[in-house]
Write a protein that holds these residues in place. Structure first.
Motif, PDB file in Angstrom:
ATOM      1  N   LYS A  36      17.600  51.236 -21.015  1.00 18.20           N
ATOM      2  CA  LYS A  36      17.375  52.571 -20.445  1.00 18.20           C
ATOM      3  C   LYS A  36      16.005  52.709 -19.795  1.00 18.20           C
ATOM      4  N   LEU A  37      15.142  51.718 -19.990  1.00 18.14           N
ATOM      5  CA  LEU A  37      13.820  51.786 -19.357  1.00 18.14           C
ATOM      6  C   LEU A  37      13.960  51.609 -17.849  1.00 18.14           C
ATOM      7  N   GLY A  38      13.356  52.512 -17.085  1.00 18.35           N
ATOM      8  CA  GLY A  38      13.416  52.433 -15.627  1.00 18.35           C
ATOM      9  C   GLY A  38      12.418  51.424 -15.083  1.00 18.35           C
ATOM     10  N   ARG A  39      12.472  51.207 -13.776  1.00 20.73           N
ATOM     11  CA  ARG A  39      11.604  50.211 -13.151  1.00 20.73           C
ATOM     12  C   ARG A  39      10.125  50.552 -13.335  1.00 20.73           C
ATOM     13  N   GLN A  40       9.792  51.828 -13.170  1.00 20.32           N
ATOM     14  CA  GLN A  40       8.393  52.230 -13.328  1.00 20.32           C
ATOM     15  C   GLN A  40       7.930  52.041 -14.773  1.00 20.32           C
ATOM     16  N   ASP A  41       8.804  52.378 -15.728  1.00 21.90           N
ATOM     17  CA  ASP A  41       8.476  52.178 -17.141  1.00 21.90           C
ATOM     18  C   ASP A  41       8.218  50.694 -17.413  1.00 21.90           C
ATOM     19  N   ARG A  42       9.117  49.849 -16.937  1.00 23.19           N
ATOM     20  CA  ARG A  42       8.972  48.419 -17.182  1.00 23.19           C
ATOM     21  C   ARG A  42       7.684  47.882 -16.567  1.00 23.19           C
ATOM     22  N   GLY A  43       7.364  48.377 -15.364  1.00 27.99           N
ATOM     23  CA  GLY A  43       6.133  47.937 -14.706  1.00 27.99           C
ATOM     24  C   GLY A  43       4.898  48.303 -15.505  1.00 27.99           C
ATOM     25  N   GLU A  44       4.828  49.541 -15.988  1.00 32.25           N
ATOM     26  CA  GLU A  44       3.678  49.993 -16.781  1.00 32.25           C
ATOM     27  C   GLU A  44       3.543  49.194 -18.075  1.00 32.25           C
ATOM     28  N   ILE A  45       4.673  48.999 -18.736  1.00 30.34           N
ATOM     29  CA  ILE A  45       4.669  48.295 -20.022  1.00 30.34           C
ATOM     30  C   ILE A  45       4.250  46.850 -19.834  1.00 30.34           C
ATOM     31  N   ALA A  46       4.886  46.163 -18.879  1.00 24.04           N
ATOM     32  CA  ALA A  46       4.591  44.733 -18.674  1.00 24.04           C
ATOM     33  C   ALA A  46       3.144  44.542 -18.227  1.00 24.04           C
ATOM     34  N   GLU A  47       2.668  45.384 -17.316  1.00 21.16           N
ATOM     35  CA  GLU A  47       1.293  45.222 -16.831  1.00 21.16           C
ATOM     36  C   GLU A  47       0.289  45.395 -17.967  1.00 21.16           C
ATOM     37  N   THR A  48       0.579  46.320 -18.870  1.00 19.68           N
ATOM     38  CA  THR A  48      -0.332  46.562 -19.990  1.00 19.68           C
ATOM     39  C   THR A  48      -0.303  45.419 -20.987  1.00 19.68           C
ATOM     40  N   VAL A  49       0.880  44.911 -21.276  1.00 20.68           N
ATOM     41  CA  VAL A  49       0.994  43.787 -22.212  1.00 20.68           C
ATOM     42  C   VAL A  49       0.283  42.555 -21.655  1.00 20.68           C
ATOM     43  N   PHE A  50       0.451  42.282 -20.365  1.00 17.42           N
ATOM     44  CA  PHE A  50      -0.220  41.122 -19.779  1.00 17.42           C
ATOM     45  C   PHE A  50      -1.738  41.338 -19.715  1.00 17.42           C
ATOM     46  N   ALA A  51      -2.175  42.591 -19.571  1.00 20.51           N
ATOM     47  CA  ALA A  51      -3.618  42.869 -19.636  1.00 20.51           C
ATOM     48  C   ALA A  51      -4.157  42.554 -21.023  1.00 20.51           C
ATOM     49  N   ILE A 139     -17.349  27.204 -16.392  1.00 21.23           N
ATOM     50  CA  ILE A 139     -16.310  27.659 -17.329  1.00 21.23           C
ATOM     51  C   ILE A 139     -16.178  29.175 -17.252  1.00 21.23           C
ATOM     52  N   LEU A 140     -17.310  29.855 -17.193  1.00 26.49           N
ATOM     53  CA  LEU A 140     -17.303  31.315 -17.109  1.00 26.49           C
ATOM     54  C   LEU A 140     -16.646  31.778 -15.811  1.00 26.49           C
ATOM     55  N   THR A 141     -16.977  31.120 -14.701  1.00 25.46           N
ATOM     56  CA  THR A 141     -16.385  31.481 -13.405  1.00 25.46           C
ATOM     57  C   THR A 141     -14.876  31.260 -13.421  1.00 25.46           C
ATOM     58  N   PHE A 142     -14.462  30.103 -13.958  1.00 29.00           N
ATOM     59  CA  PHE A 142     -13.026  29.807 -14.052  1.00 29.00           C
ATOM     60  C   PHE A 142     -12.310  30.844 -14.908  1.00 29.00           C
ATOM     61  N   GLY A 143     -12.838  31.102 -16.091  1.00 30.38           N
ATOM     62  CA  GLY A 143     -12.171  32.027 -17.005  1.00 30.38           C
ATOM     63  C   GLY A 143     -12.032  33.417 -16.426  1.00 30.38           C
ATOM     64  N   ARG A 144     -13.097  33.899 -15.804  1.00 27.19           N
ATOM     65  CA  ARG A 144     -13.044  35.258 -15.251  1.00 27.19           C
ATOM     66  C   ARG A 144     -12.107  35.348 -14.060  1.00 27.19           C
ATOM     67  N   SER A 145     -12.087  34.320 -13.219  1.00 31.01           N
ATOM     68  CA  SER A 145     -11.179  34.358 -12.064  1.00 31.01           C
ATOM     69  C   SER A 145      -9.735  34.250 -12.526  1.00 31.01           C
ATOM     70  N   ALA A 146      -9.494  33.469 -13.587  1.00 33.39           N
ATOM     71  CA  ALA A 146      -8.129  33.295 -14.095  1.00 33.39           C
ATOM     72  C   ALA A 146      -7.635  34.513 -14.854  1.00 33.39           C
ATOM     73  N   ALA A 147      -8.545  35.400 -15.245  1.00 30.28           N
ATOM     74  CA  ALA A 147      -8.151  36.605 -15.977  1.00 30.28           C
ATOM     75  C   ALA A 147      -7.739  37.745 -15.051  1.00 30.28           C
ATOM     76  N   ARG A 148      -7.888  37.534 -13.747  1.00 28.97           N
ATOM     77  CA  ARG A 148      -7.469  38.577 -12.797  1.00 28.97           C
ATOM     78  C   ARG A 148      -6.022  38.340 -12.377  1.00 28.97           C
ATOM     79  N   PRO A 149      -5.252  39.390 -12.198  1.00 29.60           N
ATOM     80  CA  PRO A 149      -3.868  39.204 -11.727  1.00 29.60           C
ATOM     81  C   PRO A 149      -3.849  38.574 -10.343  1.00 29.60           C
ATOM     82  N   ALA A 150      -2.833  37.769 -10.092  1.00 29.35           N
ATOM     83  CA  ALA A 150      -2.710  37.067  -8.810  1.00 29.35           C
ATOM     84  C   ALA A 150      -2.053  37.955  -7.766  1.00 29.35           C
ATOM     85  N   PRO A 151      -2.407  37.784  -6.484  1.00 34.16           N
ATOM     86  CA  PRO A 151      -1.643  38.431  -5.415  1.00 34.16           C
ATOM     87  C   PRO A 151      -0.280  37.755  -5.291  1.00 34.16           C
TER      88      PRO A 151
END
Length: 422
Positions: A36-51, A139-151
């Protein structure tokens, strides 16, 4: 985020943050059981969990056993990973939680919990990178860049369209799209667009594929009429790119050990208008069925099974599901696959070895070991191979892409040529 979405995000985080299974599989299973979760609900939930996964180190530094306190972990993810102000969480947090978040926000740029926390990388990985010669700053540069969501990177199928026309059409639709800097086929989207129902996707004009992955096909340089082997084809993203390069002329063998992955390739081939690809499941790299190609393949791509640590923008949980032990097993498997692929390479043929890893033991050390063990092969310069195709990218003899510098996934590739028989 509303309270209902918050409740679902917490329930899902309680499961995902144990890292017992791939995060995308856990998320998909959860949504299947909550239809019953709509597309917007799923987007909010998934984005938060991946954050929460991306910023797990900082969350774990502030909360003991985050999976056992999922509501607090989700609140921390909203602040650390999604840029929410504490005032925006009025309907989700009580006085105690607000005080916790205020303290978390105040200290988030001044963590004293070690490099792994600052870089959002587990201790085993920072230790491994240091042991491989990485400086703490890298290592710091790699980790921080890898923690950002990809386009979202797309590949234009050149059998069906030209990039400039497709790019103009997407921009006309109001999408924030641009030509990527290296691959002549790549369009980068900075919007969260749902493209799977888009006409250009449905008719095979567009495929989702990271620019770095596209560069592997370009390095292979397959030509019309050649025999080509994609040794670890998976779902076939690179196979399709190679097929477009050969304009349906020649024969492309897509080998993989997983029937399910190859089954996913077949409808994609049809959609792309490709008829020269032959998917075939093999039991292993030593399957006797591949011996018919011994010494006959003009081009072979070995996109080897690897740690996937170059794809953390898309798969952030991998850093918690890999370990020195799993990597040692992968290194052994890579060596075996590369040796098997070498046997199929024709004299004068090209063999490209690639991973989506940043670890030297999976990358340049494998390439150096291969050359030491195979005197009938010689190295090719990846920068020269790309320059010949007017691609302005020089990372030296090996292709070494990193997220911070190139805005792609972290890919490695080495190219070899089998010497002509004397």
């Amino acid at each position: 985020m509303n309270p209902a979405q918050f409740k679902h995000a917490a329930a899902l985080s309680a499961e995902v943050l144990t890292f017992r299974q791939p995060a995308d599989a856990a998320v998909s299973a959860y949504f299947r059981s909550h239809k019953k979760l709509g597309r917007q609900d799923r987007g909010e939930i998934a984005e938060t969990v991946f954050a929460a996964i991306r910023h797990y180190q900082k969350i774990a530094a502030a909360i003991r056993r985050p999976h056992a306190q999922p509501e607090k972990a989700v609140l921390a993810a909203l602040v650390l990973g999604r840029g929410f102000n504490v005032s925006q969480l009025e309907n989700l947090a009580g006085a105690e939680e607000k005080a916790f978040l205020a303290a978390l926000k105040a200290r988030k740029t001044e963590f004293s919990d070690g490099l792994n926390t600052a870089a959002e990388l587990p201790q085993w990985l920072t230790d491994t990178l240091r042991g491989s010669g990485f400086a703490d700053e890298d290592i710091l540069t790699f980790g921080r860049s890898a923690a950002r969501p990809a386009p979202l990177d797309l590949r234009v199928n050149t059998l069906k369209a030209r990039r400039d026309k497709v790019l103009a059409a997407l921009q006309e639709e109001g999408l924030k799209a641009e030509a990527a800097p290296y691959s002549p086929w790549c369009i980068r989207l900075h919007d969260k667009a749902a493209l799977h129902g888009h006409p250009l996707f449905l008719d095979g004009t567009l495929e989702v594929q990271d620019e770095g992955s596209q560069l592997l096909a370009l390095l292979l340089g397959a030509k019309r009429g050649e025999i080509v082997v994609d040794f670890c084809a998976g779902a076939g993203g690179k196979t399709l790119a190679i097929g477009a390069m050969t304009a349906n002329k020649g024969r492309i063998y897509a080998f993989d050990v997983a029937e399910k992955r190859l089954a996913n390739l077949k409808p994609r081939m049809t959609r792309a208008g490709l008829t020269n690809i032959h998917p075939e499941r093999i039991g292993s790299e030593h399957d006797p069925r591949i011996s018919r190609l011994k010494g006959k393949a003009d081009r072979i791509l070995v996109d080897a099974p690897c740690s996937g640590l170059g794809t953390l923008r898309r798969n952030p949980d991998l850093k918690y599901r890999q370990s020195p032990n799993t990597i040692a097993k992968l290194v052994s498997q890579q060596h075996s696959i590369l040796a098997a692929a070498a046997e199929l390479t024709a004299p004068g043929g090209r063999l490209v070895y690639a991973t989506c890893s940043i670890l030297p033991e999976e990358n340049e050390r494998q390439a150096e070991r291969f050359l030491a063990e195979h005197p009938d092969f010689e190295p090719l310069d990846c920068a020269e191979l790309l320059a010949a195709q007017k691609i302005p990218l020089d990372t030296g003899r090996y292709l070494q892409l990193n997220t911070a510098a190139h805005h792609t996934d972290g890919f490695f590739a080495a190219a070899f040529q089998r010497k002509e028989a004397v």
